[in-house]
Enzyme design. Structure first.
Site, mmCIF file in Angstrom:
data_model
loop_
_atom_site.group_PDB
_atom_site.id
_atom_site.type_symbol
_atom_site.label_atom_id
_atom_site.label_comp_id
_atom_site.label_asym_id
_atom_site.label_seq_id
_atom_site.Cartn_x
_atom_site.Cartn_y
_atom_site.Cartn_z
ATOM 1 N N ILE A 20 -9.758 10.559 2.536
ATOM 2 C CA ILE A 20 -10.523 9.279 2.370
ATOM 3 C C ILE A 20 -9.499 8.125 2.966
ATOM 4 O O ILE A 20 -8.425 7.972 2.430
ATOM 5 C CB ILE A 20 -10.734 8.996 0.828
ATOM 6 C CG1 ILE A 20 -11.319 10.383 0.225
ATOM 7 C CG2 ILE A 20 -11.414 7.809 0.314
ATOM 8 C CD1 ILE A 20 -12.762 10.424 0.865
ATOM 9 N N LYS A 21 -10.264 7.326 3.557
ATOM 10 C CA LYS A 21 -9.464 5.994 4.016
ATOM 11 C C LYS A 21 -9.604 4.848 3.028
ATOM 12 O O LYS A 21 -10.695 4.392 2.808
ATOM 13 C CB LYS A 21 -10.101 5.387 5.438
ATOM 14 C CG LYS A 21 -8.945 5.746 6.448
ATOM 15 C CD LYS A 21 -9.652 5.353 7.861
ATOM 16 C CE LYS A 21 -8.911 4.910 8.969
ATOM 17 N NZ LYS A 21 -9.525 4.572 9.934
ATOM 18 N N ILE A 22 -8.514 4.484 2.723
ATOM 19 C CA ILE A 22 -8.666 3.239 1.506
ATOM 20 C C ILE A 22 -7.598 1.975 2.153
ATOM 21 O O ILE A 22 -6.445 2.427 2.461
ATOM 22 C CB ILE A 22 -7.966 3.674 0.446
ATOM 23 C CG1 ILE A 22 -9.141 4.779 -0.281
ATOM 24 C CG2 ILE A 22 -8.254 2.822 -0.696
ATOM 25 C CD1 ILE A 22 -9.021 5.208 -1.607
#
Ligand code: E4P
Length: 215
Positions: free
Chosen positions: A82-84
Site C-alpha cells: 500500500i502506497k501512502i
C-alpha cells in the site's frame, strides 16, 4: 539493486518482465488514470505477471479512509503493497497497517526526517522522489544518499525505493547512493539496456561470422 517498473500499463510490464530482471511494480493515481483502467483490476493483473511487490496508492487523505482502502487493496493479492503519502494521517495509517501485517510504501518523500518518520511508523519501503527534487533545483540523489546513510547508522531495515526517475543517470546515481530499489519508467528501462557499442559489436561479430562461413 532491484528494478521495479513505474507504470500501470500491462503491455509494458509484460515486456520488461520477459527480460527476467523485474522484481516489482509501482503505480500511482496519475499512472492508473493514464492507463484508463480500474485500479483493482489492473493491480490483480500486474500481480499475476510480476509475482513480486505491487504498490497501489490510496486516494483517501484521512487515516480511517486510508486504512479502509488499504485493507480492500491488500485483499486483492498477497503481492500488494500500500502506497501512502507521508503526512501525519499517513503515518498513523501506516502504523495501523504495519501492526496488521500489511506492507506500506511511504511515498512523496522529500526529506530525511520524512523518511525517518516513515520507517518509525513501520513502513516497509520509503520512496524519495529524485526527479521532482531536481525539478525544483534540489539534489534528489543527495537525499537518497542521506537516507541510506542514516538507515545504515541506525540499523533501519526499511527499503529505499529511488522514485521519480527521469533518465539513466538517475539509476546510476541511485545505485551508488545506496538505494535498495529503483522504480524506473518504461522509456528509461529501455534506455538502460542500450549502448551503441553493444549494437556495433553485435553487428561486427555477425558480419565476421558470416564472412568466415561463406567461404
Ligand atoms: C513512484 O513511486 C512514483 O510513482 C513515480 O516515480 C513518480 O514519478 P514522477 O515524478 O515522474 O511522476
Amino acid at each position: 539493486m532491484e528494478f521495479y517498473l513505474d507504470t500501470a500499463e500491462i503491455e509494458e510490464i509484460r515486456e520488461i518482465a520477459g527480460w527476467g530482471v523485474l522484481s516489482g511494480v509501482t503505480t500511482n493515481p496519475t499512472l492508473v488514470a493514464k492507463s484508463g483502467r480500474d485500479l483493482k483490476e489492473v493491480v490483480i493483473e500486474i500481480a499475476e505477471i510480476v509475482k513480486g511487490p505491487v504498490s497501489a496508492e490510496v486516494i483517501a487523505t484521512d487515516t480511517e479512509g486510508m486504512v479502509a482502502e488499504a485493507r480492500e487493496l491488500a485483499r486483492l493479492s498477497g503481492h500488494v503493497v500500500i502506497k501512502i503519502p507521508v503526512t501525519p494521517e499517513g503515518l498513523a495509517a501506516t502504523r495501523r497497517l504495519a501492526e496488521e501485517g500489511i506492507p506500506v510504501n511511504m511515498t512523496l518523500v522529500f526529506s530525511l526526517p520524512q523518511a525517518l518518520l516513515a520507517a518509525r511508523a513501520g513502513a516497509r519501503y520509503v520512496s524519495p522522489f529524485l526527479g521532482r527534487i531536481d525539478d525544483i533545483g534540489g539534489d534528489g540523489v543527495g537525499l537518497v544518499r542521506e537516507i541510506a546513510e542514516a538507515f545504515g547508522i541506525h540499523g533501519i531495515e526499511t527499503k529505499i525505493i529511488a522514485a521519480s526517475i527521469r533518465q539513466p543517470r538517475h539509476v546510476v546515481e541511485a545505485a551508488l547512493a545506496g538505494a535498495d530499489i529503483a522504480t524506473v519508467p518504461y522509456k528509461v528501462m529501455k534506455q538502460l539496456v542500450k549502448h551503441p557499442l553493444t549494437d556495433a559489436g553485435i553487428a561486427r561479430f555477425l558480419e565476421d561470422w558470416r564472412r568466415a562461413h561463406q567461404g
